[in-house]
Design a protein around this motif. Structure first.
Motif, mmCIF file in Angstrom:
data_model
loop_
_atom_site.group_PDB
_atom_site.id
_atom_site.type_symbol
_atom_site.label_atom_id
_atom_site.label_comp_id
_atom_site.label_asym_id
_atom_site.label_seq_id
_atom_site.Cartn_x
_atom_site.Cartn_y
_atom_site.Cartn_z
ATOM 1 N N THR A 88 60.571 184.421 55.516
ATOM 2 C CA THR A 88 60.967 184.410 56.927
ATOM 3 C C THR A 88 61.027 182.977 57.438
ATOM 4 N N THR A 89 61.701 182.826 58.558
ATOM 5 C CA THR A 89 61.861 181.499 59.135
ATOM 6 C C THR A 89 62.004 181.597 60.640
ATOM 7 N N GLY A 90 61.639 180.538 61.325
ATOM 8 C CA GLY A 90 61.824 180.469 62.777
ATOM 9 C C GLY A 90 63.099 179.676 63.067
ATOM 10 N N PHE A 159 51.797 176.441 61.542
ATOM 11 C CA PHE A 159 52.573 177.485 62.236
ATOM 12 C C PHE A 159 52.345 177.439 63.747
ATOM 13 N N GLU A 162 53.780 174.587 66.402
ATOM 14 C CA GLU A 162 55.197 174.469 66.762
ATOM 15 C C GLU A 162 55.418 174.974 68.184
ATOM 16 N N VAL A 178 62.667 176.635 60.675
ATOM 17 C CA VAL A 178 61.367 176.169 60.176
ATOM 18 C C VAL A 178 60.692 177.270 59.347
ATOM 19 N N GLU A 179 60.112 176.853 58.235
ATOM 20 C CA GLU A 179 59.331 177.781 57.393
ATOM 21 C C GLU A 179 58.199 176.946 56.790
ATOM 22 N N MET A 180 57.569 177.388 55.716
ATOM 23 C CA MET A 180 56.375 176.651 55.297
ATOM 24 C C MET A 180 56.267 176.287 53.808
ATOM 25 N N SER A 203 62.975 185.448 61.636
ATOM 26 C CA SER A 203 62.085 186.468 62.210
ATOM 27 C C SER A 203 61.784 186.175 63.670
ATOM 28 N N ASP A 204 62.002 184.917 64.099
ATOM 29 C CA ASP A 204 61.703 184.504 65.467
ATOM 30 C C ASP A 204 62.510 183.246 65.749
ATOM 31 N N LEU A 206 62.750 179.486 68.102
ATOM 32 C CA LEU A 206 61.952 178.547 68.904
ATOM 33 C C LEU A 206 62.789 177.926 70.015
ATOM 34 N N TYR A 215 59.104 188.714 67.616
ATOM 35 C CA TYR A 215 59.005 188.531 66.165
ATOM 36 C C TYR A 215 59.498 189.820 65.523
HETATM 37 N N1 ADE Z 1 58.217 181.730 59.383
HETATM 38 C C1 ADE Z 1 58.731 182.546 60.300
HETATM 39 N N2 ADE Z 1 58.690 182.008 61.517
HETATM 40 C C2 ADE Z 1 58.123 180.796 61.361
HETATM 41 C C3 ADE Z 1 57.785 179.770 62.236
HETATM 42 N N3 ADE Z 1 58.024 179.865 63.527
HETATM 43 N N4 ADE Z 1 57.185 178.686 61.726
HETATM 44 C C4 ADE Z 1 56.934 178.597 60.417
HETATM 45 N N5 ADE Z 1 57.228 179.523 59.546
HETATM 46 C C5 ADE Z 1 57.825 180.621 60.005
#
Ligand code: ADE
Length: 231
Positions: A88-90, A159, A162, A178-180, A203-204, A206, A215
């Motif tokens: 997932t990623t923002g 996380f 942010e 953004v992801e990790m 998934s979300d 910013l 989310y």
């Molecule tokens: N994965 C999904 N949403 C994220 C976020 N906002 N920051 C980092 N990793 C994410």
């Protein structure tokens, strides 16, 4: 046998999908034939089976680069030669919407972040995916009718640090989302000699009115993950 993934070399396929959440290993291994659990140690559930006749491993990498790096290293030690992170990623770029698919074409990270400062002191990692594998994945997504956005992601170590001002800054640098874990995956791929790629579901977001308010649920995410998994 490695320290964390308690599997034998023959139990890990050359083609591996890595996901953060062990629940997603259960979800995706549902589309495999002859699926066999090869590790549960440390909650790093790992399953090997066949998809359309090809041997595939689906592994949990946990959250964040330190956990994920251990898993990528050990998967490689056990025989993985292509590792595709599906996660997932923002959304950061203003055109990203919840539910979008993003293919990472590179990964930024903070200086010395993602554990990479310990791997390569004083330098920045070669944090780009394998271009051939990534092109093949983008072609397959298009063929399966899955639209996607592409571009560099930011691999965060925090996380909850942010916020929309972070997103605005990152957007200025050309970051899509953004992801990790992507920066660690891509850099280790070049260092150790395995091919990498990363496909993400937003998934979300910013930015805008929905910033950090909504989310995607596990069920909503499952639908998109299955479509990606079948690609
Ligand atoms: N994965 C999904 N949403 C994220 C976020 N906002 N920051 C980092 N990793 C994410």
């Amino acid at each position: 046998m490695p320290v964390h993934i308690k599997a034998s070399p023959g139990e890990i396929a050359e083609n591996t999908i890595a996901v953060g959440d062990p629940g997603r290993v259960d979800l995706l291994s549902g589309i495999l034939e002859d699926a066999r659990v090869v590790n549960t140690h440390r909650g790093l559930k790992t399953v090997t089976g066949f998809y359309k006749g090809k041997r595939v491993t689906i592994a949990t990498h946990g959250i964040g680069a330190p956990s994920a790096s251990i898993v990528f290293e050990e998967l490689y030690q056990l025989g993985a030669r292509r590792i595709v992170r599906v996660g997932t990623t923002g959304g950061i770029r203003r055109d990203t919407r919840i539910g979008d698919v993003v293919v990472a074409t590179g990964a930024m990270y903070v200086q010395n972040g993602c554990g990479l400062g310990q791997y390569i002191p004083g330098l920045c990692g070669a944090s780009s995916p394998d271009p051939v594998l990534t092109t093949r994945i983008m072609e397959a997504l298009s063929k399966n009718g899955l639209n996607f956005k592409k571009g560099p992601v930011f691999s965060s170590d925090a996380f909850y640090a942010e916020d929309p001002s972070f997103a605005e800054k990152m957007s200025h640098y050309g970051v899509v989302a953004v992801e990790m874990e992507a920066a660690a995956l891509f850099t280790l791929g070049w260092m150790r000699g395995f091919d990498t790629s990363c496909v993400l579901v937003v998934s979300d977001v910013l930015h805008g009115e929905e910033a950090m308010k909504k989310y995607l649920t596990t069920e909503e995410l499952a639908e998109v993950f299955l479509k990606i998994g079948k690609t």
